[in-house]
Each structure stands twice: as structure tokens, then as C-alpha cells.
Design a protein around this motif. Structure first.
Motif, PDB file in Angstrom:
ATOM      1  N   PHE A 160       4.550  13.146  -0.939  1.00 51.47           N
ATOM      2  CA  PHE A 160       3.948  12.016  -1.650  1.00 51.47           C
ATOM      3  C   PHE A 160       3.420  12.499  -2.985  1.00 51.47           C
ATOM      4  CE2 PHE A 160       3.699  10.932   2.824  1.00 51.47           C
ATOM      5  CZ  PHE A 160       4.114   9.610   2.839  1.00 51.47           C
ATOM      6  N   ASN A 161       3.694  11.742  -4.016  1.00 52.88           N
ATOM      7  CA  ASN A 161       3.244  12.083  -5.362  1.00 52.88           C
ATOM      8  C   ASN A 161       1.955  11.323  -5.668  1.00 52.88           C
ATOM      9  OD1 ASN A 161       2.851  12.602  -8.043  1.00 52.88           O
ATOM     10  ND2 ASN A 161       4.956  12.163  -8.669  1.00 52.88           N
ATOM     11  N   PHE A 162       0.837  12.033  -5.624  1.00 45.39           N
ATOM     12  CA  PHE A 162      -0.457  11.397  -5.834  1.00 45.39           C
ATOM     13  C   PHE A 162      -0.861  11.363  -7.309  1.00 45.39           C
ATOM     14  CE2 PHE A 162      -0.735  13.044  -1.437  1.00 45.39           C
ATOM     15  CZ  PHE A 162      -0.867  11.831  -0.785  1.00 45.39           C
ATOM     16  N   SER A 163       0.092  11.699  -8.189  1.00 45.20           N
ATOM     17  CA  SER A 163      -0.197  11.606  -9.625  1.00 45.20           C
ATOM     18  C   SER A 163       0.381  10.334 -10.234  1.00 45.20           C
ATOM     19  CB  SER A 163       0.340  12.837 -10.361  1.00 45.20           C
ATOM     20  OG  SER A 163       1.757  12.889 -10.254  1.00 45.20           O
ATOM     21  N   LEU A 164       1.204   9.608  -9.454  1.00 45.20           N
ATOM     22  CA  LEU A 164       1.762   8.347  -9.947  1.00 45.20           C
ATOM     23  C   LEU A 164       0.672   7.292 -10.065  1.00 45.20           C
ATOM     24  CD1 LEU A 164       5.042   8.069  -7.810  1.00 45.20           C
ATOM     25  CD2 LEU A 164       4.826   8.802 -10.206  1.00 45.20           C
ATOM     26  N   ASP A 165       0.826   6.386 -11.013  1.00 48.14           N
ATOM     27  CA  ASP A 165      -0.165   5.330 -11.235  1.00 48.14           C
ATOM     28  C   ASP A 165       0.196   4.123 -10.365  1.00 48.14           C
ATOM     29  OD1 ASP A 165      -2.261   3.878 -12.157  1.00 48.14           O
ATOM     30  OD2 ASP A 165      -1.399   3.451 -14.134  1.00 48.14           O
ATOM     31  N   GLU A 166      -0.136   4.231  -9.073  1.00 44.32           N
ATOM     32  CA  GLU A 166       0.173   3.169  -8.119  1.00 44.32           C
ATOM     33  C   GLU A 166      -1.113   2.658  -7.476  1.00 44.32           C
ATOM     34  OE1 GLU A 166       4.404   3.667  -6.035  1.00 44.32           O
ATOM     35  OE2 GLU A 166       2.977   5.230  -5.459  1.00 44.32           O
ATOM     36  N   THR A 167      -1.048   1.424  -6.960  1.00 47.83           N
ATOM     37  CA  THR A 167      -2.187   0.858  -6.230  1.00 47.83           C
ATOM     38  C   THR A 167      -1.685   0.145  -4.979  1.00 47.83           C
ATOM     39  OG1 THR A 167      -2.093  -1.220  -7.475  1.00 47.83           O
ATOM     40  CG2 THR A 167      -3.584   0.494  -8.300  1.00 47.83           C
ATOM     41  N   LEU A 168      -2.588  -0.005  -4.016  1.00 52.62           N
ATOM     42  CA  LEU A 168      -2.301  -0.764  -2.796  1.00 52.62           C
ATOM     43  C   LEU A 168      -3.243  -1.955  -2.750  1.00 52.62           C
ATOM     44  CD1 LEU A 168      -1.004  -1.031   0.093  1.00 52.62           C
ATOM     45  CD2 LEU A 168      -2.956   0.309   0.921  1.00 52.62           C
ATOM     46  N   ASN A 169      -2.682  -3.140  -2.547  1.00 49.75           N
ATOM     47  CA  ASN A 169      -3.512  -4.339  -2.393  1.00 49.75           C
ATOM     48  C   ASN A 169      -4.056  -4.359  -0.969  1.00 49.75           C
ATOM     49  OD1 ASN A 169      -4.735  -6.813  -2.493  1.00 49.75           O
ATOM     50  ND2 ASN A 169      -2.837  -8.002  -2.453  1.00 49.75           N
ATOM     51  N   THR A 170      -5.364  -4.272  -0.824  1.00 53.24           N
ATOM     52  CA  THR A 170      -5.973  -4.193   0.515  1.00 53.24           C
ATOM     53  C   THR A 170      -6.274  -5.557   1.116  1.00 53.24           C
ATOM     54  OG1 THR A 170      -8.175  -3.989  -0.489  1.00 53.24           O
ATOM     55  CG2 THR A 170      -6.991  -1.945   0.020  1.00 53.24           C
ATOM     56  N   ASP A 171      -6.032  -6.623   0.375  1.00 50.95           N
ATOM     57  CA  ASP A 171      -6.264  -7.971   0.893  1.00 50.95           C
ATOM     58  C   ASP A 171      -5.026  -8.809   0.635  1.00 50.95           C
ATOM     59  OD1 ASP A 171      -7.118 -10.416   1.751  1.00 50.95           O
ATOM     60  OD2 ASP A 171      -8.736 -10.639   0.288  1.00 50.95           O
ATOM     61  N   ARG A 172      -4.177  -8.923   1.671  1.00 48.37           N
ATOM     62  CA  ARG A 172      -2.908  -9.629   1.514  1.00 48.37           C
ATOM     63  C   ARG A 172      -2.958 -11.057   2.066  1.00 48.37           C
ATOM     64  NH1 ARG A 172       1.732  -7.989   0.680  1.00 48.37           N
ATOM     65  NH2 ARG A 172       2.588  -9.062   2.498  1.00 48.37           N
ATOM     66  N   GLU A 173      -4.168 -11.554   2.307  1.00 48.58           N
ATOM     67  CA  GLU A 173      -4.320 -12.868   2.932  1.00 48.58           C
ATOM     68  C   GLU A 173      -3.584 -13.966   2.159  1.00 48.58           C
ATOM     69  OE1 GLU A 173      -7.848 -16.035   4.203  1.00 48.58           O
ATOM     70  OE2 GLU A 173      -8.376 -14.038   3.487  1.00 48.58           O
ATOM     71  N   LYS A 174      -3.639 -13.906   0.831  1.00 49.63           N
ATOM     72  CA  LYS A 174      -3.024 -14.957   0.017  1.00 49.63           C
ATOM     73  C   LYS A 174      -1.634 -14.582  -0.473  1.00 49.63           C
ATOM     74  CE  LYS A 174      -7.489 -16.789  -1.490  1.00 49.63           C
ATOM     75  NZ  LYS A 174      -8.387 -17.075  -2.656  1.00 49.63           N
ATOM     76  N   ASP A 175      -1.152 -13.409  -0.077  1.00 50.82           N
ATOM     77  CA  ASP A 175       0.189 -12.990  -0.484  1.00 50.82           C
ATOM     78  C   ASP A 175       1.254 -13.717   0.332  1.00 50.82           C
ATOM     79  OD1 ASP A 175      -1.166 -11.292  -2.097  1.00 50.82           O
ATOM     80  OD2 ASP A 175      -0.317  -9.442  -1.291  1.00 50.82           O
ATOM     81  N   ASP A 176       2.466 -13.739  -0.200  1.00 46.62           N
ATOM     82  CA  ASP A 176       3.589 -14.314   0.542  1.00 46.62           C
ATOM     83  C   ASP A 176       4.007 -13.356   1.661  1.00 46.62           C
ATOM     84  OD1 ASP A 176       3.717 -16.590  -1.028  1.00 46.62           O
ATOM     85  OD2 ASP A 176       5.149 -15.701  -2.443  1.00 46.62           O
ATOM     86  N   TRP A 177       4.693 -13.914   2.660  1.00 45.75           N
ATOM     87  CA  TRP A 177       5.302 -13.059   3.680  1.00 45.75           C
ATOM     88  C   TRP A 177       6.415 -12.252   3.024  1.00 45.75           C
ATOM     89  CZ3 TRP A 177       2.991 -12.751   8.323  1.00 45.75           C
ATOM     90  CH2 TRP A 177       2.138 -13.791   8.701  1.00 45.75           C
ATOM     91  N   ILE A 178       6.627 -11.076   3.533  1.00 50.36           N
ATOM     92  CA  ILE A 178       7.605 -10.163   2.934  1.00 50.36           C
ATOM     93  C   ILE A 178       9.027 -10.611   3.251  1.00 50.36           C
ATOM     94  CG2 ILE A 178       8.514  -7.802   3.095  1.00 50.36           C
ATOM     95  CD1 ILE A 178       5.620  -6.854   3.228  1.00 50.36           C
ATOM     96  N   GLY A 179       9.894 -10.548   2.221  1.00 49.83           N
ATOM     97  CA  GLY A 179      11.225 -11.106   2.382  1.00 49.83           C
ATOM     98  C   GLY A 179      12.320 -10.128   2.776  1.00 49.83           C
ATOM     99  N   SER A 180      12.123  -8.842   2.501  1.00 51.06           N
ATOM    100  CA  SER A 180      13.210  -7.888   2.759  1.00 51.06           C
ATOM    101  C   SER A 180      12.672  -6.599   3.363  1.00 51.06           C
ATOM    102  CB  SER A 180      13.938  -7.566   1.448  1.00 51.06           C
ATOM    103  OG  SER A 180      13.082  -6.843   0.577  1.00 51.06           O
ATOM    104  N   GLN A 181      13.574  -5.829   3.954  1.00 53.46           N
ATOM    105  CA  GLN A 181      13.186  -4.557   4.552  1.00 53.46           C
ATOM    106  C   GLN A 181      12.728  -3.578   3.482  1.00 53.46           C
ATOM    107  OE1 GLN A 181      15.811  -2.871   7.523  1.00 53.46           O
ATOM    108  NE2 GLN A 181      15.108  -0.784   7.067  1.00 53.46           N
ATOM    109  N   SER A 182      13.359  -3.601   2.314  1.00 58.62           N
ATOM    110  CA  SER A 182      12.965  -2.679   1.246  1.00 58.62           C
ATOM    111  C   SER A 182      11.530  -2.953   0.789  1.00 58.62           C
ATOM    112  CB  SER A 182      13.935  -2.775   0.066  1.00 58.62           C
ATOM    113  OG  SER A 182      13.926  -4.089  -0.485  1.00 58.62           O
ATOM    114  N   GLU A 183      11.149  -4.243   0.708  1.00 58.66           N
ATOM    115  CA  GLU A 183       9.772  -4.578   0.355  1.00 58.66           C
ATOM    116  C   GLU A 183       8.806  -4.104   1.446  1.00 58.66           C
ATOM    117  OE1 GLU A 183       8.913  -8.660  -1.294  1.00 58.66           O
ATOM    118  OE2 GLU A 183      11.022  -8.938  -0.747  1.00 58.66           O
ATOM    119  N   MET A 184       9.210  -4.284   2.698  1.00 57.44           N
ATOM    120  CA  MET A 184       8.365  -3.864   3.817  1.00 57.44           C
ATOM    121  C   MET A 184       8.214  -2.340   3.810  1.00 57.44           C
ATOM    122  SD  MET A 184       6.619  -5.141   6.428  1.00 57.44           S
ATOM    123  CE  MET A 184       7.343  -6.673   7.063  1.00 57.44           C
TER     124      MET A 184
END
Length: 706
Positions: free
Chosen positions: A148-172
């Protein structure tokens, strides 16, 4: 009633039958899945469940306060709530799964009325299938040599309540890649190497995979039944035979454990409330909304990761013999990134009634250059020893008896006023709340109770004896609930004393437990109303003078619960009023504000609230190690700076790190740290009470000049 019963007389609609048959072909008739030496066999409803769901409907229809039709509207809501219950973070089901389940949207009502639970089990089995896919994918990733590259500028959304359901395996896959990365970052920043972090996570997810095979049809039925019952109100629940026994143990407080009420929230075990004077409460380190992520036995036993465990399994792990030690690894509720952890040791014990008893103290206050003595009575719960009362013991313990004795002792010390402290008092005996009001009024109504048929009963005090007729204040906060709200509301309606603090919890409903042939149901069958006619439900009691609110009211309180019954009114009960408070409330507020505008502890409270509001909306978790460390350092620096600003204003030496406070804070007689904010609130309550005494004297002088 007719609308509910008609479904029992009609056959299941053909469309539901077709939908179920289609889903069963996919979810229920697949062969057993062998994963990591774990056989996961799709579950099916048992015959007893078909009758039990009908019994639940019958009980709700006959006894619940809220009359609800089981119709298409309810069916649609139940589908949404069931999907939310099974996958609250939207990280297992695909959009295609949700589209398939939509065939049940307007069919579940008829299915329930007919005792048909096939749809509920089909959805559950699909969830198990998706969980197995995710856990296997995750374990493969953790066991691989991929880094895992911990120097990349990435974030994780910790509250997905209002997000859409995931559409594909790659997104999952990408979501779960980020979840693994986040988990490893959390563990490495908690002093684990990346290899140790991977080992911990492999153990966690393997345990979750193994636990899938322990699910039984009873578990599926209880989850679905509770989604249905909670549509009536959040305090209505179904208990399976096993959980019925656990409920009895918890209600009797005979459980040798830590004295905490727990619930599941997503993959975590959440502390709902602490039993007053229980082992957890005595540590002074746990509070509502803390999350339990690990449990260890003894002083040195390995902490077992319990993320993703079933609630009853976590409870079983926490229970143990009296005087043994259990260690809890928790994420504190005030942790800004929900990742900071600490470990707390607790000695298991039973909760003794004597330890929950009301206690007194003298508070010495200088007010307007004069010294005063205020009596303070802390009431942690409204208790009564029913067993002793029933066997005729004339010395049985109760809140009212204890408080009356304490008042007598305080009066011998010539107190200038009385403060009743109900902060964190979650309620208890209605009888005691009623009788406690009677210590402060000569006679009159105290509370109204309305049943499902609309009949209103009025309880009251008919004993003219008064234990205390001097000036009084009642201190409440967001965790003051139920019987506490009845007492505070009655004192406020009579204007017998002044209420200070924060808006209370808002639990104004009454529950009863009914036995079924299979399990039990706890249902709401009545509602409390103040003598003013206003309900305590939802709104609670609003203090006459309000202090800064540190609890997140969107997380804690009746108004934070889905499906909470609404606030309403009944006819006012005739009652007398102690004249005075309303006429000078604006002046009390003015004096309070002048006194606390620059009071160090109140400034600290306001700063905390501002900070909590600022960070509450930030649901992004940095996956860049440098940025995450910077975010944590900033949060730690803010805490230290805010604390030092207060300490310097009070003439105290500054601290270098927040843990330094552990040794600096005063402890009470039970060894719990005394919060400076809590003491400041109590002292300000005393000043408000003395202001009230002063203004009352001025009012009497105006009406009765010499």
C-alpha cells in the motif's frame, strides 16, 4: 384492525410469489458454499417463525400506543430499513441487488400478515453471499505481497449513508482497498508494524468469516422482526428466547459484568448508557457513544478484536466472574477521526442498590461578596427495593426515603438553598418520581399518562407533608431521561424551583413486556404528559436557564432515534403555582450571562462545542500518512491549547500533553476524576439559585412595603 386482519385472510399476491420464486432460485437453492473451511448454508424460515410474526402483529395491534396499518406504505419503508440494517455503509450490496429487491417493495405487508418470511430470508442470504465475496477478496489482498502506498493523496469517505449503491465490482474493490488501507494506517499509528497490522486484520476478517456459519434462522428472524417492530417506535423490540433471558438479566442488574447498555452500530459495539455506580461508570473513562473495538481478559490477556462481531457474542466476552478484570479497547466518541484508541481496565462486579443511592454534599459559594452554603443532592437513578417492600421490610430503600433523610440532615447544617442534581439520571421507578415531587409540594397532580385508547390517568401527591419548602434548583442534561423528566417537568410547572442545564433526553413513553409462545415483545403502550398537558416525549424538558450543550443532540436523545413518537399535548391538569420565577426569568438570564461570559470553564465548554461542530461534518479520512498525522497532531494541539487557555485563566500551570490531566484532576470518593466543567456547572447553578432568592426578596418587598 380490519385492515391488518384482512391480510391474514387473503392469499399471497401472485407477483410476490413470482418474485420470491425468482429470488429463491438464486439465493435459497444454491449448494452450500465452502469458504476457508467454513460451510455457509443458505438459511430458511422455520415454521415457528411464521406463527410468531403473526403473534407479534396481534400484540402490536392490541397493545401498542401507535396505531399503524400494515399496508403498502409500511411495506416500502420496511424494505428500505431492512436494507439499511443489513448494509448501513452500502459496502456489500450492488445496485443490481437493490433493483432486484425492489420487487418486494409493495409486497412485504401481505407477506408479513400471512407469516411468509421468504423475502426477508432471501435478502439476508444475498447479503451473506456478498459478505463472503468481500471477506475473501480482502483476505486475498492482505495475504498477498501487494503493498500500500501511503504517500498518495487519497481519502476514504467514512459516512456513505447518502451515497449511491455501488454499481460495479471494480468500484466495490476500490472501496474495500481504501478500507483496508485505512485500517492498516489506524493500526500502524497505534504502534503496530505494518506486518502486525496485516496479521490483526487477517485475524479479524477470518473471524468474521467463521462467524457467518454461526448465524441461525432465529437470528435472521429477530433482525427482520425488529425492523418491523421499530416502525411502530424505537423502543418496541422483539426478543428471541435466548435474548429474552439476556434482557431479564440486564433488567435485574444481577449480571456480573461492567454495568453498561450496549448496541450494535455498523460493525462496532456502541455504549448507549452506563449504569449509575456500575463498574464502567466508576472508571470515569467511559461515556455514551464510545465504540468498543477490542476485549481482553485479565490484566495481561491478549486484546481480542471484536469489530464485526454479533452483539450477543461481544456481551458474552465482556461478562465474567465477579472481581475479575476485563479490558476494553475503545474509540472515544470525541475522537475527531474516529480512530484514536485507548484501553480501559474494569473490575467486573454486580451493581448494588446502595451504590446507586442518592448522596449529599455541601457546596460553599461566595455570591455578591457573601458566603453561602448550598445543599446538593445527587440522584443517579430513581430506585426502589421492591423485593424488600413486598416482604414487608419497613426499612426498604427508595429514592424518596433517602432524599427525605438527606434533606433533614442538610437542614441541620442551615443550608441557604437546595440543588437536586439529575444529570445523567436515565430514570427508573415512576412511583419514586411521583413521590419525590411530593417532598416539595403540599399536594397536587404530578404526571399524566395516556393509554392507547386515549384514556388519561393522573398521578399525584395526596400527602400534605412537605420535606423542604426553601429555594431549590434542579440541574439536568441531555442524559436526564424518563422519570427525571417527570420530576423536573413537575417542579417547573409548579414553578416550585428553577430548572437549569440542558434540554433533556425526551423519552416520554412507557413500555411493557409481553410473553409470546416463542420469545417476548417489549412494546410502547402509554405516553407521559406533564401536568401542563405537554408531553415529555421528543422535546424533553427545556430548562429555564440553558447551559452550553456538549452532547451531540443528533446522536443522543429521543429526537435522534428513527420513528420516535411525536410531541403532543393533552388537557392541562389543575394545579397550583408558586408565583415568582416567570416574572424575573429575564433578569436571571442576564445575570447568568454576565457571570459566565468570561468564566474559564464555560469558555472551555463553548470552545469544545464550536470545535465539535466544525469537525462533525468532516467525514473524509486521509489515506496519506503525512496528512493523517498532521490532522491528528492538529487535533491534539487544539485540545492542549484549549485546556491550557482555561488553566492559565484559572491561575494553574499549563500541561504539555492531554494525558497529563489524568494525574492533575481531583478524584471523588470512588476514584473517578472530577470534571472541572461539571463542577463549574454546579457552582453556576448555585449562583442562579441565589439570584432567584435575591429577586424573590425584592419582589416580596415590592408587594409588601414596610
Amino acid at each position: 384492525m380490519d385492515n391488518m386482519l384482512k391480510g391474514l385472510r387473503t392469499p399471497l399476491r401472485n407477483s410476490l410469489g413470482n418474485a420470491l420464486r425468482s429470488s429463491l432460485a438464486v439465493c435459497l437453492l444454491v449448494p452450500a458454499i465452502a469458504i476457508a473451511s467454513v460451510d455457509i448454508t443458505p438459511l430458511q424460515p422455520e415454521t415457528v417463525h411464521q406463527q410468531t410474526i403473526k403473534d407479534i402483529i396481534g400484540s402490536l395491534n392490541a397493545g401498542h400506543y401507535n396505531k399503524i396499518n400494515v399496508d403498502d406504505s409500511l411495506s416500502s419503508d420496511i424494505l428500505d430499513k431492512y436494507l439499511e440494517e443489513l448494509d448501513p455503509s452500502k459496502s456489500y450490496f450492488y445496485k443490481s441487488d437493490i433493483a432486484e429487491f425492489d420487487a418486494y417493495r409493495y409486497e412485504l405487508d401481505d407477506a408479513i400478515l400471512n407469516g411468509n418470511l421468504d423475502a426477508a430470508f432471501a435478502i439476508f442470504n444475498r447479503q451473506q453471499q456478498r459478505i463472503i465475496e468481500r471477506l475473501n477478496w480482502t483476505l486475498d489482498r492482505l495475504n498477498s505481497e501487494q503493498t500500500f502506498n501511503f504517500s498518495l493523496d487519497e481519502t476514504l469517505n467514512t459516512d456513505r449513508e447518502k451515497d449511491d449503491w455501488i454499481g460495479s465490482q471494480s468500484e466495490m474493490d476500490d472501496l474495500w482497498r481504501k478500507r483496508i488501507k485505512s485500517a492498516i494506517l489506524n493500526l500502524t499509528l497505534a504502534d503496530k508494524s505494518e506486518q502486525e497490522a496485516r496479521k490483526t486484520l487477517i485475524k479479524r476478517y477470518t473471524s468474521q468469516l467463521n462467524r457467518l456459519s454461526q448465524n441461525k434462522s432465529e437470528d435472521v428472524f429477530q433482525r427482520f422482526a425488529n425492523v418491523f417492530t421499530k416502525h411502530f417506535d424505537p423502543h418496541t423490540s422483539y426478543f428471541s428466547p435466548r435474548n429474552s433471558e439476556n434482557f431479564k438479566i440486564n433488567m435485574s442488574l444481577s449480571l456480573e459484568g461492567i454495568g453498561a447498555v450496549l448496541q450494535s452500530e455498523n460493525e462496532f459495539t456502541k455504549i448507549v448508557r452506563l449504569v449509575p455506580a456500575g463498574p464502567a461508570d466508576k472508571t470515569g473513562q467511559l461515556k455514551p457513544a464510545d465504540l468498543i473495538v477490542g476485549v481482553g481478559q485479565g490484566e495481561t490477556g491478549e486484546i481480542e478484536d471484536v469489530v464485526g462481531w454479533r452483539l450477543d457474542d461481544v456481551v458474552d466476552l465482556i461478562r465474567g466472574p465477579k472481581d475479575s478484570v476485563v479490558r476494553l479497547e475503545i474509540i472515544p466518541s470525541d475522537s475527531e477521526d474516529k480512530a484514536g484508541r485507548k484501553t480501559i481496565s474494569i473490575k467486573r462486579n454486580t451493581v448494588e442498590l446502595e451504590e446507586q443511592a442518592a448522596q449529599k454534599r455541601i457546596l460553599n459559594v461566595k455570591h455578591n461578596d457573601k458566603d453561602y452554603k448550598l445543599g446538593v443532592i445527587d440522584i443517579p437513578a430513581f430506585y426502589i427495593d421492591f423485593a424488600a417492600l413486598q416482604r414487608g421490610d419497613k426499612n426498604y430503600k427508595s429514592t424518596t426515603r433517602d432524599v427525605e433523610k438527606l434533606i433533614s440532615e442538610l437542614q441541620t447544617e442551615k443550608i441557604d438553598g437546595l440543588i437536586i442534581d439529575l444529570r445523567n439520571n436515565g430514570g427508573g421507578s415512576l412511583r419514586e418520581a411521583n413521590e419525590l415531587v411530593g417532598l416539595f409540594i403540599d399536594r397536587g397532580p404530578t404526571v399524566q399518562i395516556r393509554d392507547p385508547n386515549g384514556r388519561v390517568d393522573i398521578l399525584g401527591d395526596f400527602n400534605p407533608k412537605i420535606a423542604y419548602n426553601g429555594p431549590m434548583a434542579v440541574v439536568v442534561n441531555r442524559l436526564s431521561a424518563s422519570a427525571s423528566e417527570i420530576f423536573a417537568g413537575a417542579i417547573q410547572d409548579y414553578q416550585r424551583g428553577i430548572i437549569v442545564g440542558n434540554q433533556t433526553f425526551g423519552k416520554g413513553t412507557v413500555q411493557t413486556l409481553q410473553s409470546l409462545d416463542h420469545g417476548q415483545i417489549k412494546l410502547t403502550h402509554a405516553k407521559f404528559y406533564r401536568i401542563s398537558g405537554e408531553s415529555t416525549q421528543h422535546k424533553g424538558v427545556i430548562p429555564d436557564i440553558t447551559f452550553p450543550e456538549t452532547f451531540d443532540t443528533s446522536e443522543i436523545g429521543e429526537s435522534a432515534l428513527d420513528g420516535a413518537l411525536p410531541w403532543d399535548q393533552v388537557k392541562e391538569a389543575r394545579h397550583g403555582i408558586f408565583k415568582g420565577i416567570d416574572s424575573f426569568k429575564p433578569e436571571l438570564e442576564k445575570r447568568h450571562n454576565l457571570r459566565t461570559d468570561n468564566q474559564p470553564d464555560f469558555n472551555f465548554l463553548r470552545a469544545q462545542i464550536s470545535r465539535q461542530t466544525e469537525v462533525r461534518g468532516d467525514t473524509t479520512f486521509p489515506l496519506n500518512e503525512t496528512k493523517l498525522l498532521a490532522k491528528r497532531d492538529l487535533a491534539d494541539k487544539w485540545q492542549v491549547d484549549a485546556e491550557n487557555k482555561r488553566r492559565l485563566a484559572k491561575g494553574q500551570a499549563p500541561i504539555a500533553k492531554i494525558t497529563d490531566l489524568d494525574d492533575l484532576l481531583e478524584k471523588d470518593e470512588k476514584g473517578r476524576p472530577i470534571s472541572p466543567e461539571s463542577e463549574a456547572i454546579l457552582e453556576e447553578s448555585a449562583h442562579i439559585l441565589l439570584d432567584m432568592v435575591d429577586l424573590t426578596k425584592q419582589l416580596l418587598t415590592t408587594y409588601n412595603p414596610k
